[in-house]
Design a protein around this motif. Structure first.
Motif, PDB file in Angstrom:
ATOM      1  N   LEU A 178      13.029   5.424   0.463  1.00 15.49           N
ATOM      2  CA  LEU A 178      12.437   6.036   1.654  1.00 15.49           C
ATOM      3  C   LEU A 178      11.526   7.199   1.285  1.00 15.49           C
ATOM      4  O   LEU A 178      10.442   7.359   1.859  1.00 15.49           O
ATOM      5  N   LEU A 179      11.947   8.014   0.336  1.00 17.65           N
ATOM      6  CA  LEU A 179      11.111   9.133  -0.091  1.00 17.65           C
ATOM      7  C   LEU A 179       9.876   8.655  -0.844  1.00 17.65           C
ATOM      8  O   LEU A 179       8.839   9.319  -0.832  1.00 17.65           O
ATOM      9  N   LEU A 180       9.971   7.508  -1.491  1.00 19.79           N
ATOM     10  CA  LEU A 180       8.839   6.966  -2.238  1.00 19.79           C
ATOM     11  C   LEU A 180       7.745   6.455  -1.313  1.00 19.79           C
ATOM     12  O   LEU A 180       6.552   6.625  -1.597  1.00 19.79           O
ATOM     13  N   GLY A 181       8.119   5.839  -0.182  1.00 18.11           N
ATOM     14  CA  GLY A 181       7.122   5.149   0.624  1.00 18.11           C
ATOM     15  C   GLY A 181       6.793   5.747   1.974  1.00 18.11           C
ATOM     16  O   GLY A 181       5.925   5.215   2.669  1.00 18.11           O
ATOM     17  N   PHE A 182       7.431   6.857   2.347  1.00 20.41           N
ATOM     18  CA  PHE A 182       7.236   7.348   3.713  1.00 20.41           C
ATOM     19  C   PHE A 182       5.817   7.842   3.973  1.00 20.41           C
ATOM     20  O   PHE A 182       5.370   7.882   5.124  1.00 20.41           O
TER      21      PHE A 182
ATOM     22  N   SER B  17      20.515  -7.448  -6.785  1.00 22.69           N
ATOM     23  CA  SER B  17      20.803  -7.020  -5.411  1.00 22.69           C
ATOM     24  C   SER B  17      20.400  -5.562  -5.197  1.00 22.69           C
ATOM     25  O   SER B  17      19.975  -5.187  -4.097  1.00 22.69           O
ATOM     26  N   SER B  18      20.503  -4.734  -6.230  1.00 27.30           N
ATOM     27  CA  SER B  18      20.064  -3.333  -6.120  1.00 27.30           C
ATOM     28  C   SER B  18      18.559  -3.262  -5.900  1.00 27.30           C
ATOM     29  O   SER B  18      18.067  -2.444  -5.107  1.00 27.30           O
ATOM     30  N   VAL B  19      17.822  -4.132  -6.596  1.00 22.36           N
ATOM     31  CA  VAL B  19      16.371  -4.187  -6.401  1.00 22.36           C
ATOM     32  C   VAL B  19      16.041  -4.612  -4.974  1.00 22.36           C
ATOM     33  O   VAL B  19      15.171  -4.017  -4.318  1.00 22.36           O
ATOM     34  N   LEU B  20      16.743  -5.622  -4.461  1.00 25.18           N
ATOM     35  CA  LEU B  20      16.496  -6.085  -3.095  1.00 25.18           C
ATOM     36  C   LEU B  20      16.810  -4.994  -2.077  1.00 25.18           C
ATOM     37  O   LEU B  20      16.082  -4.833  -1.087  1.00 25.18           O
ATOM     38  N   LEU B  21      17.878  -4.244  -2.310  1.00 23.38           N
ATOM     39  CA  LEU B  21      18.202  -3.138  -1.403  1.00 23.38           C
ATOM     40  C   LEU B  21      17.088  -2.104  -1.391  1.00 23.38           C
ATOM     41  O   LEU B  21      16.672  -1.628  -0.322  1.00 23.38           O
ATOM     42  N   GLY B  22      16.585  -1.766  -2.568  1.00 32.38           N
ATOM     43  CA  GLY B  22      15.485  -0.808  -2.628  1.00 32.38           C
ATOM     44  C   GLY B  22      14.233  -1.315  -1.938  1.00 32.38           C
ATOM     45  O   GLY B  22      13.558  -0.566  -1.219  1.00 32.38           O
ATOM     46  N   LEU B  23      13.924  -2.596  -2.101  1.00 35.23           N
ATOM     47  CA  LEU B  23      12.729  -3.163  -1.458  1.00 35.23           C
ATOM     48  C   LEU B  23      12.882  -3.195   0.057  1.00 35.23           C
ATOM     49  O   LEU B  23      11.904  -3.015   0.791  1.00 35.23           O
ATOM     50  N   ALA B  24      14.111  -3.431   0.551  1.00 32.95           N
ATOM     51  CA  ALA B  24      14.339  -3.435   1.993  1.00 32.95           C
ATOM     52  C   ALA B  24      14.076  -2.053   2.580  1.00 32.95           C
ATOM     53  O   ALA B  24      13.393  -1.914   3.613  1.00 32.95           O
ATOM     54  N   PHE B  25      14.590  -1.016   1.946  1.00 33.77           N
ATOM     55  CA  PHE B  25      14.370   0.339   2.464  1.00 33.77           C
ATOM     56  C   PHE B  25      12.938   0.793   2.216  1.00 33.77           C
ATOM     57  O   PHE B  25      12.413   1.616   2.975  1.00 33.77           O
ATOM     58  N   LEU B  26      12.284   0.263   1.188  1.00 30.67           N
ATOM     59  CA  LEU B  26      10.871   0.573   0.998  1.00 30.67           C
ATOM     60  C   LEU B  26      10.039  -0.034   2.132  1.00 30.67           C
ATOM     61  O   LEU B  26       9.067   0.583   2.594  1.00 30.67           O
ATOM     62  N   SER B  27      10.414  -1.218   2.600  1.00 29.11           N
ATOM     63  CA  SER B  27       9.736  -1.811   3.755  1.00 29.11           C
ATOM     64  C   SER B  27       9.900  -0.930   4.991  1.00 29.11           C
ATOM     65  O   SER B  27       8.940  -0.722   5.750  1.00 29.11           O
ATOM     66  N   LEU B  28      11.112  -0.417   5.197  1.00 28.09           N
ATOM     67  CA  LEU B  28      11.336   0.497   6.320  1.00 28.09           C
ATOM     68  C   LEU B  28      10.501   1.764   6.155  1.00 28.09           C
ATOM     69  O   LEU B  28       9.980   2.304   7.145  1.00 28.09           O
ATOM     70  N   ALA B  29      10.358   2.245   4.926  1.00 32.36           N
ATOM     71  CA  ALA B  29       9.561   3.446   4.688  1.00 32.36           C
ATOM     72  C   ALA B  29       8.091   3.215   5.018  1.00 32.36           C
ATOM     73  O   ALA B  29       7.429   4.073   5.615  1.00 32.36           O
ATOM     74  N   VAL B  30       7.563   2.048   4.649  1.00 30.55           N
ATOM     75  CA  VAL B  30       6.174   1.727   4.962  1.00 30.55           C
ATOM     76  C   VAL B  30       5.984   1.619   6.473  1.00 30.55           C
ATOM     77  O   VAL B  30       4.969   2.071   7.019  1.00 30.55           O
TER      78      VAL B  30
ATOM     79  N   VAL C 192       7.703   3.249   8.729  1.00 33.30           N
ATOM     80  CA  VAL C 192       7.703   4.636   9.206  1.00 33.30           C
ATOM     81  C   VAL C 192       6.352   5.286   8.949  1.00 33.30           C
ATOM     82  O   VAL C 192       5.813   6.011   9.793  1.00 33.30           O
ATOM     83  N   SER C 193       5.765   5.016   7.783  1.00 36.98           N
ATOM     84  CA  SER C 193       4.484   5.613   7.430  1.00 36.98           C
ATOM     85  C   SER C 193       3.366   5.143   8.341  1.00 36.98           C
ATOM     86  O   SER C 193       2.412   5.884   8.598  1.00 36.98           O
ATOM     87  N   VAL C 194       3.472   3.915   8.841  1.00 32.04           N
ATOM     88  CA  VAL C 194       2.453   3.395   9.765  1.00 32.04           C
ATOM     89  C   VAL C 194       2.639   3.974  11.161  1.00 32.04           C
ATOM     90  O   VAL C 194       1.672   4.316  11.848  1.00 32.04           O
TER      91      VAL C 194
ATOM     92  N   ALA D  63       6.957  11.674   9.556  1.00 35.52           N
ATOM     93  CA  ALA D  63       7.346  10.538   8.709  1.00 35.52           C
ATOM     94  C   ALA D  63       8.542  10.885   7.832  1.00 35.52           C
ATOM     95  O   ALA D  63       9.481  10.083   7.696  1.00 35.52           O
ATOM     96  N   SER D  64       8.544  12.065   7.245  1.00 39.83           N
ATOM     97  CA  SER D  64       9.679  12.463   6.412  1.00 39.83           C
ATOM     98  C   SER D  64      10.940  12.616   7.242  1.00 39.83           C
ATOM     99  O   SER D  64      12.038  12.225   6.811  1.00 39.83           O
ATOM    100  N   GLY D  65      10.809  13.153   8.456  1.00 44.62           N
ATOM    101  CA  GLY D  65      11.971  13.273   9.335  1.00 44.62           C
ATOM    102  C   GLY D  65      12.535  11.919   9.726  1.00 44.62           C
ATOM    103  O   GLY D  65      13.757  11.724   9.727  1.00 44.62           O
ATOM    104  N   LEU D  66      11.657  10.969  10.052  1.00 44.36           N
ATOM    105  CA  LEU D  66      12.117   9.618  10.391  1.00 44.36           C
ATOM    106  C   LEU D  66      12.773   8.935   9.197  1.00 44.36           C
ATOM    107  O   LEU D  66      13.766   8.207   9.348  1.00 44.36           O
ATOM    108  N   ALA D  67      12.231   9.154   7.995  1.00 46.50           N
ATOM    109  CA  ALA D  67      12.810   8.543   6.799  1.00 46.50           C
ATOM    110  C   ALA D  67      14.225   9.052   6.553  1.00 46.50           C
ATOM    111  O   ALA D  67      15.150   8.268   6.274  1.00 46.50           O
ATOM    112  N   ILE D  68      14.420  10.359   6.665  1.00 44.54           N
ATOM    113  CA  ILE D  68      15.759  10.928   6.473  1.00 44.54           C
ATOM    114  C   ILE D  68      16.703  10.441   7.569  1.00 44.54           C
ATOM    115  O   ILE D  68      17.886  10.152   7.319  1.00 44.54           O
TER     116      ILE D  68
END
Length: 270
Positions: free
Chosen positions: A73-77, A147-160, A162-164, A172-177
């Motif tokens: 989330l912090l990477l992609g927000f 599975s750890s990679v898939l979990l990270g990609l799922a939350f990265l999708s949520l971060a993107v 949020v960024s949109v 965006a940072s507040g929504l990510a947290i």
């Protein structure tokens, strides 16, 4: 859709993360925490040292659920909203590139950095402990890493997403947290609260299916049901149907968690 533009943007995002040592830092964090858990995870039971790959995976599951979603989330927000605030988004969109290509390029570059750091961190642990892990253990550990990679990609999708949606980086940072708190901490407490408060009359039969509404719980189920010892340790075998323990089913659900936020982000960005 031109893949040349997408891969060019992805490579630029990946190089930026490599240049600021982000991948190295995250990989070191995963390695250090994994080694500490592998050797000192049984200290409460009076045992120190590597015990078994099953025990190590069970301990690492809790670490991953807390750490990887937050990092993703912090990477992609600020992937999109950051470009907007810096004034470079209009310049990018004035080039011969579509909004979908821009979105996918950003996501793939960040996903490559997150995947590399995850695999490097946990893979180094496997190299250090390979003499103490049998072939079956290595197979299950590889599944845990995937599975750890898939979990990270799922939350990265949520971060993107949020960024949109967000209008500025602060929102965006507040929504990510907030998303991290909800899916990692609050969601399970809400389900348990409903079950306890209603004496199991509401949500009892649907409890296992409601777990699919959180990618963190999907990751937990994917790893809990991969090993009999881990399943017993978590105590979920009695309330979760065996059908939901299928790696194929849980993997499909995790892929849906990766794709759906991106689809919504694409619609909103367009």
């Amino acid at each position: 859709m031109e893949w040349t533009q997408i891969l060019t943007l992805a490579a630029k995002e990946f190089r930026d993360r490599m240049r600021n040592r982000w991948v190295l830092a995250v990989a070191l964090v995963f390695t250090v925490f994994s080694l500490v858990i592998a050797y000192f995870g049984g200290a409460q039971q009076g045992a120190v040292g590597f015990r078994s790959i099953e025990f190590t995976i069970a301990s690492l599951v809790s670490l991953v659920i807390y750490l990887i979603p937050l990092i993703a989330l912090l990477l992609g927000f600020d992937a999109i909203v950051g470009e907007r605030e810096r004034g470079s988004l209009d310049l990018l969109l004035s080039l011969p590139i579509t909004r979908l290509e821009l979105l996918l390029g950003k996501y793939l570059g960040l996903a490559a950095a997150l995947t590399l750091s995850t695999l490097a961190g946990f893979g180094l642990v496997a190299l250090l402990l390979w003499q103490r892990i049998d072939t079956a253990g290595l197979y299950h550990y590889a599944g845990f890493m995937l599975s750890s990679v898939l979990l990270g990609l799922a939350f990265l999708s949520l971060a993107v997403l949020v960024s949109v949606v967000a209008r500025d980086r602060t929102r965006a940072s507040g929504l990510a947290i907030a998303l991290w708190f909800f899916f990692v901490l609050v969601f399970d407490l809400l389900l348990l609260g409903v079950l306890v408060g209603t004496g199991g009359r509401f949500g009892g039969e649907a409890f296992a299916w409601l777990l699919l509404l959180s990618p963190a719980d999907v990751f937990r189920l994917l790893n809990v049901f991969s090993l009999d010892d881990v399943r017993t340790l978590y105590g979920l075998a009695s309330i979760v149907p065996t059908s939901l323990g299928s790696p194929g089913v849980m993997g499909g659900v995790m892929l849906a968690w990766i794709a759906l936020p991106l689809v919504v982000a694409r619609w909103r960005f367009k």
